[in-house]
Design an enzyme around this catalytic site. Structure first.
Site, PDB file in Angstrom:
ATOM      1  N   ASP A 246       0.832  -1.202   0.000  1.00  0.00           N
ATOM      2  CA  ASP A 246       0.000   0.000   0.000  1.00  0.00           C
ATOM      3  C   ASP A 246       0.870   1.257   0.000  1.00  0.00           C
ATOM      4  O   ASP A 246       1.922   1.287   0.658  1.00  0.00           O
ATOM      5  CB  ASP A 246      -0.901  -0.004   1.242  1.00  0.00           C
TER       6      ASP A 246
ATOM      7  N   LEU B 128      11.209 -20.536  -4.466  1.00  0.00           N
ATOM      8  CA  LEU B 128      10.271 -19.574  -3.881  1.00  0.00           C
ATOM      9  C   LEU B 128       8.955 -19.670  -4.618  1.00  0.00           C
ATOM     10  O   LEU B 128       8.923 -19.611  -5.853  1.00  0.00           O
ATOM     11  CB  LEU B 128      10.813 -18.143  -3.991  1.00  0.00           C
TER      12      LEU B 128
ATOM     13  N   HIS C 178       3.365   3.634  -8.934  1.00  0.00           N
ATOM     14  CA  HIS C 178       3.229   2.206  -9.205  1.00  0.00           C
ATOM     15  C   HIS C 178       4.509   1.644  -9.819  1.00  0.00           C
ATOM     16  O   HIS C 178       4.892   0.500  -9.538  1.00  0.00           O
ATOM     17  CB  HIS C 178       2.033   1.960 -10.118  1.00  0.00           C
TER      18      HIS C 178
END
Length: 249
Positions: free
Chosen positions: A16, A127, A33
């Site tokens: 956020d 991962l 972004h």
């Protein structure tokens, strides 16, 4: 130390603050972004360095489709660009990429890139990188319940066989340990419809730092705080074994 592993097996993150980061610099939200995408790369590298098994990132919620069309379109372009730039490197590093969420709202070219990225990295296990895009926790639970109902209607399952394990097996992250640690940046103190089923026993950690400013030091602070906590899962402190692994429910 508390009765658990000091490093979480599974880290979940709400990223956020991209828009506010850009606004503080008097730049368009999409600049934030783009900066946030660089923070994603840092977070992935951090998890690989620390031996974290799974990382789930909340990239785009089902409610985010209601944002201004210009921002949504820009985010989709960033999404495509990130896939084009990063997937080969993720594959080289041994990361398996998966997307969770409703895919029916993505256009065909983007959907094809997502599927190609998943196929390329499907055999990797260093991962598990899960990207929640067009995702909502309530929608995920409803879809899992619908799948169970369809199995009952088709005679593949009896109602009395429906339990937590049966529902969990139909969730988007089935087969992975539940998140041990949840991080939310940006100063908000809520989980915002993210992984509602999976976060039942997850340790929550909040920071005022905006996502593009996240670095190794901040992520390590979260892990250090996690390592000091005692996870009892309904037991008493005396019942928790000194070296019980984290990430179970």
């Amino acid at each position: 130390m508390s009765g658990q592993a000091s490093v979480p097996r599974h880290l979940a993150v709400i990223m956020d603050g991209n828009g506010r980061w850009a606004q503080q610099r008097h730049r368009p939200r999409l600049v934030g972004h783009r900066a946030g995408a660089r923070a994603v790369k840092r977070c992935v590298e951090f998890c690989l360095d620390r031996g974290i098994e799974a990382l789930t990132l909340f990239a785009f919620s089902s409610e985010n489709w209601n944002r201004p069309a210009e921002e949504v379109g820009g985010l989709m372009k960033l999404f495509v660009g990130a896939l084009e730039r990063e997937v080969d490197e993720l594959h080289r590093l041994g990361a398996r990429l998966r997307f969770i969420g409703a895919r029916d709202r993505f256009d065909a070219p983007l959907l094809a890139r997502m599927q190609a990225a998943e196929a390329l990295t499907a055999g990797n296990g260093r991962l598990h990188l899960n990207i929640a895009a067009s995702y909502g926790g309530r929608q995920e639970i409803a879809a899992a319940a619908r799948a169970l109902a369809e199995d009952v209607a088709a005679g593949r399952l009896r109602p009395e066989q429906i339990d937590e394990a049966a529902l969990d097996a139909r969730m988007a992250l089935a087969g992975l340990p539940a998140p041990d640690l949840f991080i939310r940046t940006g100063g908000e103190l809520r989980i915002s419809n993210f992984l509602l089923w999976q976060l039942a026993y997850t340790e929550l950690w909040f920071t005022d730092a905006l996502w593009p400013d996240v670095d190794d030091a901040l992520l390590q602070s979260a892990l250090d705080d996690y390592a000091r906590r005692e996870r009892r899962f309904g037991l008493t402190s005396a019942q928790v074994k000194p070296h019980a692994p984290g990430g179970t429910t």
